[in-house]
Write an enzyme that holds these catalytic residues in place. Sequence first.
Site, mmCIF file in Angstrom:
data_model
loop_
_atom_site.group_PDB
_atom_site.id
_atom_site.type_symbol
_atom_site.label_atom_id
_atom_site.label_comp_id
_atom_site.label_asym_id
_atom_site.label_seq_id
_atom_site.Cartn_x
_atom_site.Cartn_y
_atom_site.Cartn_z
ATOM 1 N N ASP A 78 0.856 -1.183 0.000
ATOM 2 C CA ASP A 78 0.000 0.000 0.000
ATOM 3 C C ASP A 78 0.894 1.234 0.000
ATOM 4 O O ASP A 78 2.120 1.109 -0.067
ATOM 5 C CB ASP A 78 -0.908 -0.003 1.244
ATOM 6 C CG ASP A 78 -0.131 0.160 2.549
ATOM 7 O OD1 ASP A 78 1.115 0.220 2.511
ATOM 8 O OD2 ASP A 78 -0.769 0.235 3.616
ATOM 9 N N ASP A 106 1.412 4.692 2.407
ATOM 10 C CA ASP A 106 1.013 5.281 3.694
ATOM 11 C C ASP A 106 1.367 6.766 3.735
ATOM 12 O O ASP A 106 2.491 7.139 3.400
ATOM 13 C CB ASP A 106 1.747 4.562 4.845
ATOM 14 C CG ASP A 106 1.575 3.054 4.799
ATOM 15 O OD1 ASP A 106 0.501 2.576 5.167
ATOM 16 O OD2 ASP A 106 2.520 2.357 4.366
ATOM 17 N N ASP A 147 -3.301 4.367 2.879
ATOM 18 C CA ASP A 147 -3.615 4.702 4.267
ATOM 19 C C ASP A 147 -3.328 6.183 4.497
ATOM 20 O O ASP A 147 -2.236 6.660 4.177
ATOM 21 C CB ASP A 147 -2.743 3.883 5.247
ATOM 22 C CG ASP A 147 -3.179 2.422 5.320
ATOM 23 O OD1 ASP A 147 -4.321 2.115 4.928
ATOM 24 O OD2 ASP A 147 -2.367 1.591 5.771
#
Length: 378
Positions: free
Chosen positions: A212, A214, A302
């Site tokens: 992902d 962040d 995120d």
Amino acid sequence: GVSANPVHVKSMPQTMGTVSQYACQRRTTLKNYNNIFTDAFEILSQNYEFIESEGPCLAFMRATSVLKSLPHAIHSLQDLEGLPFLGDQTKDVIEDILECGHSSKVQHVLSDDRYKAFKLFTSVFGVGLKTAEKWYRRGFRSLEEVKADSSIHFTKMQKAGFLYYDDISRAVSRDEASAIGQIVEDTVHLLVPDALVVVTGGFRRGKEFGHDVDFLITTPETEKGEGILHNVINELKHQGILLYYDIVDATFDKTKLPSKRFEAMDHFEKCFAIIKLNKKLVKCDGQEESAGGKDWKAIRVDLVVPPVDNFAFALLGWSGSRQFERDLRRYAHYEKKMILDNHGLYDKTKKTFLSAKTENDIFAHLGLDFIEPWERNA
Ligand code: ATP
Ligand code: MN
Ligand code: MN
């Protein structure tokens, strides 16, 4: 001149090749000379996690982290002498690999039903150990079997996990992360021009790929930050690129002591999202063909919004690696009688919170040499 007095050597744990038992006292870059061993350890450690064997799981994670920090490859069992966390269990595996190129224990795990099913199930966004266990017990062994059962209730997160599985189970490249970074930054600055947007997680540690991207977002003046996350999310929605989001509101209480429990979620306002990234925006898009020939890729993102006073702690906490974070907290607790978490640092002896503007301040409070983000790949 300086004499090589062994007594002095003993009293200085960071010198003369002594390896600290704490990852926060080691410099661990991405150059891993021992990946044939650490790959094996990571499989064993994850298998112990799947069967909820916490002790051995942690033991193999710690041993993995020690080997990753070494500036050379292990060639024999003698090379392990004096290294922390390399006990009999781990030595057996290393011996196997040194002797025949592979570990029979690892091969056994890789062909184990439970391991294979857990590995597959937890690869779905929103599926943790509890859900994997449930599905495994119901006799499911493939994602097709799970999806085909109409009696299963999926969370909103799991539904998104299945819907975008092909994209988000594929690694995010550095160029894709930069493109996402540009989108997040532009969107935040549209709303609050002087807000700070910083990449954390694996990409801050210099990794080429991640699962992902962040980000930490903070505003120097608290009032301007009111509702910033909700506004950013609305703006992304408006741009038509928000595929999924789950906003977690802040539950932050300044008067509470930092939590000792590691993996405890922090209390910052945050959002777990999936963003639709147009491939044209990626500088160096590989020839990688996506299913259906679509011109976009779903990316897990995120977003974390700490108050500016907690920013340094949030940055340190979200930069990882997980093992580095675990050992920072363990070091703070056992060596300094302090409690560290993503919000702050508390000195139990002085009964006071220690403030920090930068990561450097936190390392200094802990009496640690500063470890650069790219040296935290423990
Ligand atoms: P990857 O490339 O797989 O994303 P990563 O190191 O960025 O690797 P993440 O799972 O994104 O891994 O987590 C980054 C860091 O943020 C971790 O080191 C962890 O300490 C912290 N973290 C992750 N999730 C949470 C959470 N829900 N609450 C608090 N901290 C978290
Ligand atoms: Mn990450
Ligand atoms: Mn993350």
